[in-house]
Design a protein around this motif. Sequence first.
Motif, PDB file in Angstrom:
ATOM      1  N   HIS A   1       0.854  -1.192   0.000  1.00 46.16           N
ATOM      2  CA  HIS A   1       0.000   0.000   0.000  1.00 46.16           C
ATOM      3  C   HIS A   1       0.885   1.235   0.000  1.00 46.16           C
ATOM      4  CE1 HIS A   1       0.619   1.453   4.191  1.00 46.16           C
ATOM      5  NE2 HIS A   1       0.977   0.193   4.386  1.00 46.16           N
ATOM      6  N   ASP A   2       0.263   2.375  -0.260  1.00 44.61           N
ATOM      7  CA  ASP A   2       1.000   3.632  -0.292  1.00 44.61           C
ATOM      8  C   ASP A   2       0.656   4.480   0.922  1.00 44.61           C
ATOM      9  OD1 ASP A   2       2.724   5.603  -1.236  1.00 44.61           O
ATOM     10  OD2 ASP A   2       1.944   5.516  -3.267  1.00 44.61           O
ATOM     11  N   ASN A   3       1.350   5.590   1.057  1.00 48.19           N
ATOM     12  CA  ASN A   3       1.079   6.550   2.123  1.00 48.19           C
ATOM     13  C   ASN A   3      -0.332   7.116   1.965  1.00 48.19           C
ATOM     14  OD1 ASN A   3       1.146   9.457   3.307  1.00 48.19           O
ATOM     15  ND2 ASN A   3       2.983   8.493   4.148  1.00 48.19           N
ATOM     16  N   SER A   4      -0.940   7.512   3.064  1.00 44.35           N
ATOM     17  CA  SER A   4      -2.305   8.043   3.022  1.00 44.35           C
ATOM     18  C   SER A   4      -2.411   9.306   2.175  1.00 44.35           C
ATOM     19  CB  SER A   4      -2.795   8.346   4.443  1.00 44.35           C
ATOM     20  OG  SER A   4      -4.139   8.757   4.444  1.00 44.35           O
ATOM     21  N   ASN A   5      -1.302  10.040   2.038  1.00 46.91           N
ATOM     22  CA  ASN A   5      -1.329  11.279   1.253  1.00 46.91           C
ATOM     23  C   ASN A   5      -1.097  11.043  -0.243  1.00 46.91           C
ATOM     24  OD1 ASN A   5      -1.721  13.076   3.459  1.00 46.91           O
ATOM     25  ND2 ASN A   5       0.424  12.809   4.023  1.00 46.91           N
ATOM     26  N   ALA A   6      -0.843   9.799  -0.628  1.00 46.62           N
ATOM     27  CA  ALA A   6      -0.551   9.515  -2.030  1.00 46.62           C
ATOM     28  C   ALA A   6      -1.829   9.387  -2.845  1.00 46.62           C
ATOM     29  CB  ALA A   6       0.258   8.228  -2.140  1.00 46.62           C
ATOM     30  N   ASP A   7      -1.731   9.792  -4.111  1.00 46.96           N
ATOM     31  CA  ASP A   7      -2.816   9.563  -5.059  1.00 46.96           C
ATOM     32  C   ASP A   7      -2.229   8.792  -6.242  1.00 46.96           C
ATOM     33  OD1 ASP A   7      -1.312  11.426  -6.458  1.00 46.96           O
ATOM     34  OD2 ASP A   7      -2.736  13.060  -6.162  1.00 46.96           O
ATOM     35  N   TYR A   8      -3.041   8.586  -7.275  1.00 52.28           N
ATOM     36  CA  TYR A   8      -2.595   7.754  -8.396  1.00 52.28           C
ATOM     37  C   TYR A   8      -1.330   8.315  -9.049  1.00 52.28           C
ATOM     38  CZ  TYR A   8      -2.525   5.199 -12.778  1.00 52.28           C
ATOM     39  OH  TYR A   8      -2.131   4.427 -13.844  1.00 52.28           O
ATOM     40  N   ASP A   9      -1.259   9.622  -9.187  1.00 52.18           N
ATOM     41  CA  ASP A   9      -0.103  10.221  -9.861  1.00 52.18           C
ATOM     42  C   ASP A   9       1.193   9.973  -9.099  1.00 52.18           C
ATOM     43  OD1 ASP A   9      -1.675  11.174 -11.906  1.00 52.18           O
ATOM     44  OD2 ASP A   9      -2.008  13.129 -10.972  1.00 52.18           O
TER      45      ASP A   9
ATOM     46  N   ASP B   1      -4.513   8.604  18.598  1.00 49.59           N
ATOM     47  CA  ASP B   1      -4.076   9.730  17.784  1.00 49.59           C
ATOM     48  C   ASP B   1      -5.148  10.134  16.776  1.00 49.59           C
ATOM     49  OD1 ASP B   1      -4.013   7.714  15.905  1.00 49.59           O
ATOM     50  OD2 ASP B   1      -1.868   7.845  15.519  1.00 49.59           O
ATOM     51  N   ASN B   2      -6.264   9.367  16.737  1.00 50.18           N
ATOM     52  CA  ASN B   2      -7.389   9.652  15.856  1.00 50.18           C
ATOM     53  C   ASN B   2      -7.023   9.550  14.382  1.00 50.18           C
ATOM     54  OD1 ASN B   2     -10.166  10.095  15.949  1.00 50.18           O
ATOM     55  ND2 ASN B   2      -9.959  12.255  15.439  1.00 50.18           N
ATOM     56  N   SER B   3      -5.925   8.878  14.093  1.00 48.47           N
ATOM     57  CA  SER B   3      -5.459   8.752  12.718  1.00 48.47           C
ATOM     58  C   SER B   3      -5.188   7.289  12.354  1.00 48.47           C
ATOM     59  CB  SER B   3      -4.183   9.577  12.522  1.00 48.47           C
ATOM     60  OG  SER B   3      -3.642   9.391  11.236  1.00 48.47           O
ATOM     61  N   HIS B   4      -4.397   6.614  13.171  1.00 44.43           N
ATOM     62  CA  HIS B   4      -4.100   5.207  12.922  1.00 44.43           C
ATOM     63  C   HIS B   4      -5.272   4.309  13.341  1.00 44.43           C
ATOM     64  CE1 HIS B   4       0.124   6.635  12.814  1.00 44.43           C
ATOM     65  NE2 HIS B   4       0.271   5.628  11.980  1.00 44.43           N
ATOM     66  N   HIS B   5      -5.234   3.079  12.873  1.00 45.31           N
ATOM     67  CA  HIS B   5      -6.203   2.083  13.330  1.00 45.31           C
ATOM     68  C   HIS B   5      -5.845   1.649  14.754  1.00 45.31           C
ATOM     69  CE1 HIS B   5      -2.852  -0.264  11.563  1.00 45.31           C
ATOM     70  NE2 HIS B   5      -3.126  -1.137  12.516  1.00 45.31           N
ATOM     71  N   ASN B   6      -6.798   1.046  15.444  1.00 46.03           N
ATOM     72  CA  ASN B   6      -6.543   0.546  16.787  1.00 46.03           C
ATOM     73  C   ASN B   6      -6.558  -0.987  16.786  1.00 46.03           C
ATOM     74  OD1 ASN B   6      -9.267  -0.160  16.656  1.00 46.03           O
ATOM     75  ND2 ASN B   6      -9.953   1.531  17.968  1.00 46.03           N
TER      76      ASN B   6
ATOM     77  N   THR C   1      -7.742  12.807  10.466  1.00 41.53           N
ATOM     78  CA  THR C   1      -8.161  12.938  11.862  1.00 41.53           C
ATOM     79  C   THR C   1      -9.563  13.515  11.997  1.00 41.53           C
ATOM     80  OG1 THR C   1      -7.065  15.097  11.984  1.00 41.53           O
ATOM     81  CG2 THR C   1      -5.805  13.165  12.717  1.00 41.53           C
ATOM     82  N   SER C   2     -10.088  14.102  10.931  1.00 39.73           N
ATOM     83  CA  SER C   2     -11.445  14.643  10.957  1.00 39.73           C
ATOM     84  C   SER C   2     -12.418  13.587  10.448  1.00 39.73           C
ATOM     85  CB  SER C   2     -11.541  15.893  10.071  1.00 39.73           C
ATOM     86  OG  SER C   2     -12.884  16.312   9.941  1.00 39.73           O
ATOM     87  N   ALA C   3     -13.312  13.134  11.324  1.00 34.41           N
ATOM     88  CA  ALA C   3     -14.264  12.088  10.953  1.00 34.41           C
ATOM     89  C   ALA C   3     -15.130  12.496   9.776  1.00 34.41           C
ATOM     90  CB  ALA C   3     -15.134  11.731  12.156  1.00 34.41           C
ATOM     91  N   SER C   4     -15.436  13.778   9.678  1.00 39.01           N
ATOM     92  CA  SER C   4     -16.309  14.254   8.609  1.00 39.01           C
ATOM     93  C   SER C   4     -15.639  14.195   7.236  1.00 39.01           C
ATOM     94  CB  SER C   4     -16.754  15.693   8.896  1.00 39.01           C
ATOM     95  OG  SER C   4     -15.630  16.570   8.931  1.00 39.01           O
ATOM     96  N   LEU C   5     -14.301  14.109   7.214  1.00 35.87           N
ATOM     97  CA  LEU C   5     -13.572  14.096   5.947  1.00 35.87           C
ATOM     98  C   LEU C   5     -13.085  12.694   5.558  1.00 35.87           C
ATOM     99  CD1 LEU C   5     -11.384  17.310   6.393  1.00 35.87           C
ATOM    100  CD2 LEU C   5     -13.535  17.079   5.145  1.00 35.87           C
TER     101      LEU C   5
END
Length: 231
Positions: free
Chosen positions: A125-133, A214-219, A163-167
């Motif tokens: 898998h790639d970093n969470s900030n990565a997209d197809y490009d 941290d509201n970002s990683h899985h638990n 970290t934002s649940a809405s996003l």
Amino acid sequence: AITLQLEESVTARYVEFRLVDSKMWKRWIFVSEVEAYGISTSTAIPYPEVDELKFLFVGNSATYYFHNPVKFMLIAESAGINVDITYCTIGSSYMANFADATHSRCGAPLREKLAEKQYDYIVIHDNSNADYDKSQPAMETLMPLFEANGAEVMLYKRYSSNTSASLREASAYKHHLNYTKLASNFGIDKVAPVADAFLISTDKYPSINLHHTDNSHHNDTSSYLIALVWA
């Protein structure tokens, strides 16, 4: 006596019974003589007839947090399949780091692990900030390495780390587009839809927290969910 008859037949090795009572905390549920009936079939569940399957996990903390691969290994063992797991994971890493042969923490160790032994599957898998490009050029470099090793690639469509649940839904959809397009363009048949599983769980069981402090990683709970989706 209560009888439940399935509308459609299923093939299974185990039957799980779940008894749900909205006021369970106020009273007991007593059950006796639970039975499951089926019909014999000539179609066997296609478990691999091998002594051991070798898996290489390539990625970052979305893989190694709470030992996802170990949970996956134990799930496989419960189905009678021995799994050997190897990690090649560095926190916050990108596919591009593993594609770079000169990268001392990612690219170089990956090539060493590919040279050490042949794998049946490589989960990446790639970093969470990565997209197809960002992911596509890295996969252009990595796929020939994986093919030379003889391994089949499985894309781990990771969950949103926003970290934002809405996003998180929009972020998960970005991952969906990325990994779906990678699978199509590189002829990869297996895509583990973890991002989808997180959204479904959040929708159906909102009381179950899937994210770490941290509201970002899985638990630990969602680590089990990730392993199940891989399986």
